[in-house]
Design a protein around this motif. Structure first.
Motif, mmCIF file in Angstrom:
data_model
loop_
_atom_site.group_PDB
_atom_site.id
_atom_site.type_symbol
_atom_site.label_atom_id
_atom_site.label_comp_id
_atom_site.label_asym_id
_atom_site.label_seq_id
_atom_site.Cartn_x
_atom_site.Cartn_y
_atom_site.Cartn_z
ATOM 1 N N GLU A 1 62.743 75.970 37.586
ATOM 2 C CA GLU A 1 62.975 74.909 38.561
ATOM 3 C C GLU A 1 61.863 73.876 38.471
ATOM 4 O OE1 GLU A 1 63.995 75.933 42.525
ATOM 5 O OE2 GLU A 1 64.958 77.801 41.934
ATOM 6 N N ALA A 2 62.267 72.619 38.547
ATOM 7 C CA ALA A 2 61.289 71.529 38.519
ATOM 8 C C ALA A 2 60.437 71.597 39.779
ATOM 9 C CB ALA A 2 62.006 70.187 38.435
ATOM 10 N N ILE A 3 59.121 71.534 39.605
ATOM 11 C CA ILE A 3 58.198 71.584 40.737
ATOM 12 C C ILE A 3 57.255 70.386 40.661
ATOM 13 C CG2 ILE A 3 56.403 72.903 41.925
ATOM 14 C CD1 ILE A 3 57.592 75.441 40.674
ATOM 15 N N MET A 4 57.100 69.733 41.804
ATOM 16 C CA MET A 4 56.189 68.600 41.930
ATOM 17 C C MET A 4 55.291 68.875 43.129
ATOM 18 S SD MET A 4 57.214 64.883 43.480
ATOM 19 C CE MET A 4 58.586 64.674 42.395
ATOM 20 N N VAL A 5 53.997 68.587 42.996
ATOM 21 C CA VAL A 5 53.059 68.727 44.111
ATOM 22 C C VAL A 5 52.459 67.357 44.385
ATOM 23 C CG1 VAL A 5 50.980 69.879 44.975
ATOM 24 C CG2 VAL A 5 52.517 71.101 43.402
ATOM 25 N N THR A 6 52.480 66.955 45.666
ATOM 26 C CA THR A 6 51.868 65.687 46.053
ATOM 27 C C THR A 6 50.682 65.965 46.972
ATOM 28 O OG1 THR A 6 53.225 65.393 48.035
ATOM 29 C CG2 THR A 6 54.096 64.511 45.958
ATOM 30 N N ASP A 7 49.821 64.971 47.108
ATOM 31 C CA ASP A 7 48.701 65.096 48.040
ATOM 32 C C ASP A 7 49.145 64.624 49.429
ATOM 33 O OD1 ASP A 7 48.697 62.308 47.981
ATOM 34 O OD2 ASP A 7 46.863 62.162 46.785
ATOM 35 N N ALA A 8 48.213 64.551 50.365
ATOM 36 C CA ALA A 8 48.534 64.150 51.743
ATOM 37 C C ALA A 8 49.052 62.720 51.833
ATOM 38 C CB ALA A 8 47.309 64.326 52.634
ATOM 39 N N ASN A 9 48.772 61.903 50.808
ATOM 40 C CA ASN A 9 49.245 60.516 50.778
ATOM 41 C C ASN A 9 50.554 60.363 50.009
ATOM 42 O OD1 ASN A 9 46.967 59.458 52.205
ATOM 43 N ND2 ASN A 9 45.769 59.788 50.339
ATOM 44 N N ASP A 10 51.195 61.494 49.711
ATOM 45 C CA ASP A 10 52.473 61.526 48.986
ATOM 46 C C ASP A 10 52.367 61.000 47.554
ATOM 47 O OD1 ASP A 10 53.802 62.566 51.256
ATOM 48 O OD2 ASP A 10 53.959 60.549 52.076
ATOM 49 N N ILE B 1 50.260 64.882 42.273
ATOM 50 C CA ILE B 1 49.030 65.402 41.652
ATOM 51 C C ILE B 1 49.330 66.423 40.553
ATOM 52 C CG2 ILE B 1 47.553 64.937 43.647
ATOM 53 C CD1 ILE B 1 47.752 67.927 44.348
ATOM 54 N N SER B 2 50.577 66.942 40.543
ATOM 55 C CA SER B 2 50.914 67.927 39.518
ATOM 56 C C SER B 2 52.425 68.066 39.393
ATOM 57 C CB SER B 2 50.305 69.290 39.892
ATOM 58 O OG SER B 2 50.612 70.257 38.923
ATOM 59 N N VAL B 3 52.883 68.297 38.153
ATOM 60 C CA VAL B 3 54.288 68.619 37.882
ATOM 61 C C VAL B 3 54.313 69.728 36.829
ATOM 62 C CG1 VAL B 3 55.217 66.338 38.462
ATOM 63 C CG2 VAL B 3 54.492 66.797 36.115
ATOM 64 N N ASN B 4 55.374 70.518 36.832
ATOM 65 C CA ASN B 4 55.473 71.565 35.820
ATOM 66 C C ASN B 4 56.366 71.133 34.654
ATOM 67 O OD1 ASN B 4 58.014 71.805 36.954
ATOM 68 N ND2 ASN B 4 57.936 74.016 37.210
ATOM 69 N N SER B 5 56.484 72.001 33.673
ATOM 70 C CA SER B 5 57.258 71.681 32.458
ATOM 71 C C SER B 5 58.724 71.423 32.765
ATOM 72 C CB SER B 5 57.146 72.826 31.444
ATOM 73 O OG SER B 5 55.819 72.993 31.044
ATOM 74 N N ASP C 1 63.486 67.965 33.073
ATOM 75 C CA ASP C 1 64.603 67.464 33.892
ATOM 76 C C ASP C 1 64.601 65.948 34.042
ATOM 77 O OD1 ASP C 1 65.484 70.030 34.227
ATOM 78 O OD2 ASP C 1 64.988 70.175 36.353
ATOM 79 N N THR C 2 63.427 65.367 34.204
ATOM 80 C CA THR C 2 63.363 63.928 34.503
ATOM 81 C C THR C 2 63.144 63.052 33.275
ATOM 82 O OG1 THR C 2 60.977 63.924 34.896
ATOM 83 C CG2 THR C 2 62.406 64.427 36.793
ATOM 84 N N GLY C 3 62.543 63.620 32.219
ATOM 85 C CA GLY C 3 62.239 62.829 31.026
ATOM 86 C C GLY C 3 60.895 62.126 31.096
ATOM 87 N N TYR C 4 60.218 62.219 32.232
ATOM 88 C CA TYR C 4 58.901 61.597 32.378
ATOM 89 C C TYR C 4 57.816 62.565 31.922
ATOM 90 C CZ TYR C 4 60.929 57.911 35.288
ATOM 91 O OH TYR C 4 61.664 56.852 35.758
ATOM 92 N N SER C 5 56.765 62.035 31.315
ATOM 93 C CA SER C 5 55.616 62.867 30.945
ATOM 94 C C SER C 5 54.699 63.000 32.157
ATOM 95 C CB SER C 5 54.840 62.239 29.785
ATOM 96 O OG SER C 5 54.174 61.063 30.229
ATOM 97 N N THR C 6 53.794 63.956 32.082
ATOM 98 C CA THR C 6 52.827 64.161 33.167
ATOM 99 C C THR C 6 52.035 62.885 33.424
ATOM 100 O OG1 THR C 6 52.625 66.496 32.581
ATOM 101 C CG2 THR C 6 50.884 65.578 33.939
ATOM 102 N N ASP C 7 51.551 62.250 32.352
ATOM 103 C CA ASP C 7 50.743 61.029 32.503
ATOM 104 C C ASP C 7 51.507 59.903 33.189
ATOM 105 O OD1 ASP C 7 48.614 62.278 31.303
ATOM 106 O OD2 ASP C 7 48.996 61.425 29.316
ATOM 107 N N GLY D 1 49.755 60.390 40.165
ATOM 108 C CA GLY D 1 49.256 59.264 40.947
ATOM 109 C C GLY D 1 50.342 58.371 41.520
ATOM 110 N N LYS D 2 51.605 58.643 41.176
ATOM 111 C CA LYS D 2 52.708 57.823 41.687
ATOM 112 C C LYS D 2 53.355 58.475 42.905
ATOM 113 C CE LYS D 2 54.257 55.373 37.566
ATOM 114 N NZ LYS D 2 55.405 55.115 36.683
ATOM 115 N N ASN D 3 53.997 57.647 43.716
ATOM 116 C CA ASN D 3 54.826 58.141 44.806
ATOM 117 C C ASN D 3 56.163 58.573 44.194
ATOM 118 O OD1 ASN D 3 56.966 57.861 46.968
ATOM 119 N ND2 ASN D 3 55.111 57.538 48.177
ATOM 120 N N PRO D 4 56.735 59.698 44.612
ATOM 121 C CA PRO D 4 57.994 60.172 44.023
ATOM 122 C C PRO D 4 59.178 59.235 44.201
ATOM 123 C CG PRO D 4 56.940 61.914 45.301
ATOM 124 C CD PRO D 4 56.164 60.668 45.568
ATOM 125 N N SER D 5 59.027 58.183 44.965
ATOM 126 C CA SER D 5 60.145 57.259 45.213
ATOM 127 C C SER D 5 60.654 56.606 43.930
ATOM 128 C CB SER D 5 59.735 56.192 46.227
ATOM 129 O OG SER D 5 58.642 55.437 45.732
#
Length: 200
Positions: A108-117, A120-124, A129-135, A139-143
């Motif tokens: 399952e795709a997992i994303m972790v955000t900080d208190a400011n949304d 800060i981390s995503v898994n493989s 699933d999304t096609g985006y790399s970690t880099d 630092g982005k908002n999931p929107s």
């Protein structure tokens, strides 16, 4: 209780001082074995974690019957405390390794955000699933994943429930890096600091 100095210290959670193994009832079943090993006295201190749970015991043996001095007691206490720290560190490291293996190995795709949304981390699985790399996402908002198929009211309700209960789950249409729109079932959980503020 009654299984030597260490067994009794572990069972009771209290220090056990046996000055003479050969005459003490806790050692009755083990007197011969202790005699063969040339052990005459045993002082045992329970090793406890921060919550007060007994993890084991630290013991000092002597070859002649003897009682501990205040200095000896302090040595026993200090060494039991050091042993507790070492055991807890080892356990925490093991838990962290298991959590990291689960996180990275999950399908399952997992994303972790900080208190400011901010991510800060995503898994493989998220990258797959999304096609985006970690880099590209750190630092982005999931929107940026939004497909445009949900109106502002949908997201307002989502955030109201998340702020109220700390959790939300439901179906969302999102967009992959290549522009493909897809549905996914999302579970969002809030992790709080001890003071109640949002951590992740």
């Amino acid at each position: 209780v009654g299984v030597g100095s260490c067994g009794t210290a572990i069972a009771t959670g209290e220090r056990v001082i046996v000055e003479d193994i050969q005459t003490h009832p806790y050692w009755e079943p083990f007197k011969k074995l202790a005699g063969k090993a040339n052990l005459a006295s045993c002082w045992s201190e329970p090793i406890k974690d921060q919550a007060g749970r007994v993890l084991g015991s630290f013991a000092i043996y002597h070859r002649i019957p003897t009682s501990p001095s205040e200095k000896d007691i302090q040595i026993i206490i200090q060494n039991a405390h050091l042993a507790a720290i070492a055991i807890e560190l080892a356990r925490n490291n093991q838990k962290q390794e298991l959590a990291a293996m689960f996180y990275e190995g999950s399908n399952e795709a997992i994303m972790v955000t900080d208190a400011n949304d901010l991510i800060i981390s995503v898994n493989s699985a998220f990258i797959k699933d999304t096609g985006y790399s970690t880099d590209e996402v750190i630092g982005k908002n999931p929107s940026f994943l939004q497909s445009g198929k949900h109106n502002a009211s949908f997201y307002k309700k989502l955030w109201l429930q998340l702020k109220k209960t700390g959790q939300w789950q439901g179906e969302i249409w999102n967009k992959r890096k290549n522009g493909e729109i897809y549905t996914e079932w999302i579970r969002i959980s809030t992790i709080y600091n001890p003071d109640g503020s949002i951590k992740n």
